[in-house]
Design a protein around this motif. Structure first.
Motif, PDB file in Angstrom:
ATOM      1  N   SER A 293       0.837  -1.199   0.000  1.00 14.25           N
ATOM      2  CA  SER A 293       0.000   0.000   0.000  1.00 14.25           C
ATOM      3  C   SER A 293       0.868   1.244   0.000  1.00 14.25           C
ATOM      4  O   SER A 293       2.040   1.207   0.366  1.00 14.25           O
ATOM      5  CB  SER A 293      -0.921  -0.004   1.222  1.00 14.25           C
ATOM      6  OG  SER A 293      -0.145  -0.037   2.411  1.00 14.25           O
ATOM      7  N   ARG A 302      -5.332  -1.662  -4.577  1.00 11.04           N
ATOM      8  CA  ARG A 302      -6.703  -1.630  -4.114  1.00 11.04           C
ATOM      9  C   ARG A 302      -7.217  -3.060  -4.110  1.00 11.04           C
ATOM     10  O   ARG A 302      -6.664  -3.935  -4.776  1.00 11.04           O
ATOM     11  CB  ARG A 302      -7.566  -0.746  -5.006  1.00 11.04           C
ATOM     12  CG  ARG A 302      -7.653  -1.217  -6.448  1.00 11.04           C
ATOM     13  CD  ARG A 302      -8.656  -0.397  -7.259  1.00 11.04           C
ATOM     14  NE  ARG A 302     -10.014  -0.667  -6.802  1.00 11.04           N
ATOM     15  CZ  ARG A 302     -10.895   0.280  -6.489  1.00 11.04           C
ATOM     16  NH1 ARG A 302     -10.549   1.545  -6.594  1.00 11.04           N
ATOM     17  NH2 ARG A 302     -12.108  -0.035  -6.091  1.00 11.04           N
ATOM     18  N   GLU A 464      -3.804   0.161  -9.057  1.00 13.35           N
ATOM     19  CA  GLU A 464      -4.960   0.930  -9.528  1.00 13.35           C
ATOM     20  C   GLU A 464      -4.929   1.166 -11.034  1.00 13.35           C
ATOM     21  O   GLU A 464      -5.979   1.331 -11.661  1.00 13.35           O
ATOM     22  CB  GLU A 464      -5.006   2.281  -8.817  1.00 13.35           C
ATOM     23  CG  GLU A 464      -5.399   2.232  -7.368  1.00 13.35           C
ATOM     24  CD  GLU A 464      -5.683   3.624  -6.840  1.00 13.35           C
ATOM     25  OE1 GLU A 464      -6.865   4.001  -6.783  1.00 13.35           O
ATOM     26  OE2 GLU A 464      -4.716   4.344  -6.534  1.00 13.35           O
ATOM     27  N   ALA A 529     -14.486   5.087  -9.288  1.00 11.19           N
ATOM     28  CA  ALA A 529     -13.134   5.161  -8.720  1.00 11.19           C
ATOM     29  C   ALA A 529     -12.502   6.533  -8.917  1.00 11.19           C
ATOM     30  O   ALA A 529     -11.891   7.083  -7.993  1.00 11.19           O
ATOM     31  CB  ALA A 529     -12.245   4.086  -9.347  1.00 11.19           C
TER      32      ALA A 529
END
Length: 587
Positions: A293, A302, A464, A529
């Motif tokens: 992360s 994610r 992402e 998103a």
């Protein structure tokens, strides 16, 4: 000049669309990419020479590649299908099949397509004979998923040649009175129908549409193929086979494509075994570390799933003109002995860093430390098994793997102005990509085919942003079997309602037209998103960085070595930069 050099110079020129290639020129220095390198490998094999994709990309010159080439007289003599293990029967799901199954949405008509010009007089019987030859030669075009696509993906099946008949798969449309300008719209209507008739469950993974314009004018042929059976490299193979089969028919012979050396089913078996090998297990920790992360957009991971489907409203297309695309794709990679992906991903990483500063992230130090995490698609035909030749195998080989690009405290403003920071960023990205073992094929194996490592990697999530460079496609030269105008190679055409795999995705392709080389980029995003204005801003920023990279090719002293170029252990980029600076002062 040796015979090998002459052959390879000719092949380089054919594949790259150049009038001539000199013995001292390199493939990447001429703008060649990995997908085109596979074409060279395939055509060299038919000429009796054996080279690998890695050798084509890494050799410093045609002469050096010719010296490394091996002779294979058997390949030159042999025509027709080649006997090999595991052509038919059950097919173990590959990592990319499992990846698609995990999207958990409708995929019956998920396809790619290609429309080509056909010779005058190419009629329905000829089309059926040519398509039948493709079906009988390329096993993936007969693929069946009797139980559909679920998670985990059940075994597929490949029946023997002759069990799938082309006669019911080719639609002939009388287009003798249709004007040239009306052909694209007519073809699109019939392709939509063909798309709806695809059904992997029933073994219908290919449909064809022929716009027959009679004996005096070129027609059009569309191949619509389910993505489970085709990828970007496969289209080059199929396009070559169309030419070969028609040449045979025109000469009164049977249409027999060039041989396939490795069956798709055999490759799938090898991947299953490779997934639990010691060398792949040793990579697991590395992939866990990459998927971490980070406190910034497009810097970390994610959870998989939960994204909206792709829609036309959430799509943005930009095209980079020839004056920038030419040097970007043909000169910039050679500055660092690199690849087109090195250049494009450098621009993307820099664009993301600048985009963050203009968005939600305050100006100043980047909270992600100059890191960008990208899921990169590769062609997947990697040299992981000695002696394996995949240059003529049709199927969906794509790999998807995460790459962390670490630009540290790069001066983004200087990079955007094509200053020294841009060259430094290009060298950093090249080294990040070179550090990925076997171009990422191990990630999919461990994530999807290994029961010990798969669950842990799945829990880490996904990047992402997804990136895919499809390579170069010749357009508009007017020759038979060339891509037809108004029908650029179709990117993945997904079913309505299929969730996106990434929050943001960019698919890029280069097109060689009469006006020169252009780069087209299609950006898509999940509406739940990211806001569309933010994604469009990122797209514009990427092209700004790519224009800077094109300008950077004119900068004196732009070319530079990186640690992966030399055989010295523990040498750093700073050491190399210092050495080159001192050498420049002496000269």
């Amino acid at each position: 000049m040796t015979a090998h050099e002459t052959t390879l110079r000719t092949l380089f020129a054919e594949v790259l669309g150049l009038p001539e290639v000199q013995p001292g020129q390199s493939f990447t220095g001429l703008g060649g990419d990995s997908i085109q390198a596979i074409q060279v490998v395939s055509r060299a094999r038919l000429a009796g020479l054996v080279v690998t994709t890695r050798e084509v990309l890494r050799s410093e010159s045609v002469s050096a590649l010719a010296a490394a080439a091996r002779t294979d007289d058997r390949a030159r003599r042999q025509r027709g299908p080649v006997e090999a293990p595991r052509r038919f029967g059950p097919v173990a799901p590959t990592p990319i099949m499992e990846w698609l199954g995990e999207l958990d949405g409708p995929v019956d008509s998920y396809n790619q397509s290609l429309v080509v010009r056909t010779p005058a007089g190419f009629d329905a019987p000829a089309a059926e004979r040519v398509v039948q030859a493709l079906l009988d030669t390329h096993d993936a075009l007969r693929l069946r998923l009797p139980e559909g696509l679920a998670t985990p993906v059940p075994a597929a099946e490949i029946p023997e040649p002759g069990t799938v008949a082309a006669a019911g798969l080719v639609e002939r449309v009388d287009a003798r009175t249709v004007a040239d300008g009306d052909l694209p719209a007519l073809m699109r209507r019939h392709m939509r129908t063909a798309r709806g008739l695809l059904s992997p469950r029933d073994g219908a993974v290919l449909r064809a549409v022929l716009l027959d314009r009679g004996p005096e004018r070129q027609g059009r042929l569309a191949l619509v193929v389910h993505h489970l059976a085709v990828d970007g490299v496969s289209w080059r193979i199929l396009q070559d086979d169309l030419r070969t089969c028609w040449a045979a028919l025109a000469a009164g012979a049977a249409p027999v494509p060039d041989p396939v050396h490795t069956p798709f089913a055999h490759w799938a078996d090898l991947l299953r075994a490779e997934a639990t090998s010691g060398r792949r297990m040793a990579e697991a920790t590395r992939w866990h570390d990459v998927l971490s992360s980070a406190p910034a957009p497009l810097a970390g991971v994610r959870e998989a799933g939960g994204l909206d489907a792709e829609t036309p409203q959430h799509t943005h297309v930009l095209t980079l003109p020839p004056e920038f695309t030419g040097p970007l794709l043909t000169v910039a990679p050679g500055l660092v002995n690199g690849t087109v992906n090195d250049v494009l991903l450098t621009g993307l990483a820099l664009a993301v860093l600048n985009w963050r500063r203009d968005g939600d992230v305050p100006t100043g130090a980047d909270p992600a430390g100059g890191r960008v995490l990208v899921d990169v698609e590769g062609h997947g035909r990697e040299d992981v098994v000695d002696g394996l030749d995949l240059s003529r195998t049709v199927g969906w080989f794509t790999t998807v793997y995460p790459v962390r690009l670490d630009l540290g405290a790069t001066d983004v403003a200087d990079a955007r102005a094509a200053g020294p920071a841009l060259g430094a960023a290009l060298r950093l990205v090249k080294e990040d990509l070179r550090a990925v073992p076997d171009k990422g094929i191990g990630f999919g194996l461990l994530r999807h085919l290994n029961s010990r490592t798969g669950p842990g990697l799945a829990r880490r999530g996904i990047p992402e942003i997804g990136f895919n460079y499809l390579g170069r496609f010749p357009m508009g030269d007017g020759a038979d079997w060339s891509a037809a105008p108004g029908h650029a190679f179709a990117l993945d055409d997904a079913d309505e309602g299929l969730p996106m795999a990434h929050a943001v995705e960019v698919n890029a392709a280069a097109h060689e037209g009469p006006g020169g080389l252009t780069l087209s980029a299609t950006w898509t995003w999940a509406g739940n998103a990211y806001d569309g204005a933010r994604v469009r801003a990122l797209a514009v920023e990427w092209f700004a960085m790519l224009r800077a990279l094109a300008r950077y090719t004119d900068r004196p002293g732009a070319a530079a070595l990186t640690p992966s170029d030399v055989s010295l252990a523990d040498i750093s980029q700073a050491d190399l930069d210092s050495f080159e600076s001192q050498l420049g002062e002496l000269l």
